[in-house]
Scaffold this motif. Structure first.
Motif, short mmCIF file in Angstrom:
data_model
loop_
_atom_site.label_atom_id
_atom_site.label_comp_id
_atom_site.label_asym_id
_atom_site.label_seq_id
_atom_site.Cartn_x
_atom_site.Cartn_y
_atom_site.Cartn_z
N GLN A 42 12.66 24.71 21.31
CA GLN A 42 13.69 24.14 20.44
C GLN A 42 14.86 23.62 21.27
O GLN A 42 15.38 22.53 21.02
CB GLN A 42 14.16 25.19 19.43
N ILE A 43 15.27 24.42 22.26
CA ILE A 43 16.37 24.00 23.14
C ILE A 43 16.00 22.69 23.84
O ILE A 43 16.81 21.76 23.90
CB ILE A 43 16.66 25.08 24.23
N GLU A 44 14.78 22.63 24.32
CA GLU A 44 14.30 21.45 25.05
C GLU A 44 14.32 20.21 24.15
O GLU A 44 14.77 19.14 24.55
CB GLU A 44 12.88 21.72 25.54
N GLN A 45 13.83 20.39 22.93
CA GLN A 45 13.78 19.28 21.98
C GLN A 45 15.17 18.79 21.61
O GLN A 45 15.44 17.59 21.57
CB GLN A 45 13.02 19.72 20.73
N LEU A 46 16.07 19.74 21.35
CA LEU A 46 17.45 19.38 21.02
C LEU A 46 18.13 18.71 22.21
O LEU A 46 18.91 17.77 22.05
CB LEU A 46 18.24 20.62 20.58
N HIS A 47 17.82 19.21 23.40
CA HIS A 47 18.45 18.64 24.60
C HIS A 47 17.97 17.21 24.83
O HIS A 47 18.75 16.33 25.22
CB HIS A 47 18.16 19.51 25.83
#
Length: 197
Positions: free
Chosen positions: A7-12
């Motif tokens: 999720q962090i990766e996608q948001l980033h």
């Protein structure tokens, strides 16, 4: 806050797309979001992303830019209600979503949505409809404000003036209304990822 590395990766990735690979996002970065172009209250939505109240950075004012951590804070308001949440968490999440919406209406940060502020939003919302004139939009806003007064204050005296909608009033008005269907961020493609704090 619990968040997976995916999720962090996608948001980033989305953050970097919006910022143009810069460390911060500025208001003008939202100019290239096609879905947002079609939204009549586009300016209010963008302002909400930079509102210090939503960024949890103060009772008023607007930031010039937001970093990735700020972006995550804003995304937290859009988290879907999760079946793993207990009743208290659900209510907290719902309240935070409504606070974000309340801040969009309360443009002067005084903790109250006045008739003028409400009219302003309704006029913007209806501005794309060529069949509704400004006077009609004002009448719709006035009617909605009278309804809000009856829900929140009850029967008013003839000389009594309703000063505006407080956040407690706003919670009463939204009671029983499904906030999930009203509040999503399709233009960011992250509905399912943002988390509540």
């Amino acid at each position: 806050m619990l968040i997976s590395s995916d999720q962090i990766e996608q948001l980033h990735r989305r953050f970097k797309q919006l910022s143009g690979d810069q460390p911060t996002i500025r208001k003008e970065n939202f100019n290239n979001v096609p879905d947002l172009d079609l939204n009549p209250i586009r300016s209010k939505i963008i302002r909400a992303f930079f509102d210090n109240r939503n960024l949890r950075k103060g009772p008023s004012g607007v930031a010039d830019e937001i970093n990735f951590e700020d972006f995550l804070t804003i995304m937290s308001y859009f988290r879907p209600i999760d079946i793993t949440m207990d009743e208290e968490q659900v209510q907290l999440c719902r309240k935070e979503k409504l606070r974000f919406l309340f801040h969009m209406y309360d443009s002067d940060s005084d903790g109250r949505i006045t008739l003028e502020e409400y009219r302003n939003v309704v006029e913007e919302l209806l501005s794309g409809n060529p069949h509704i004139e400004k006077e009609s939009a004002r009448s719709i806003a006035d009617g909605a404000m009278m309804e809000a007064a009856s829900v929140c204050v009850g029967q008013m005296e003839p000389d009594q003036v309703y000063e505006g909608i407080t956040f407690d009033d706003f919670l009463k008005i939204w009671q029983g209304i499904d906030i999930e269907t009203k509040m999503h961020v399709r233009f960011l493609n992250v509905e399912a990822m943002a988390l509540c704090h």
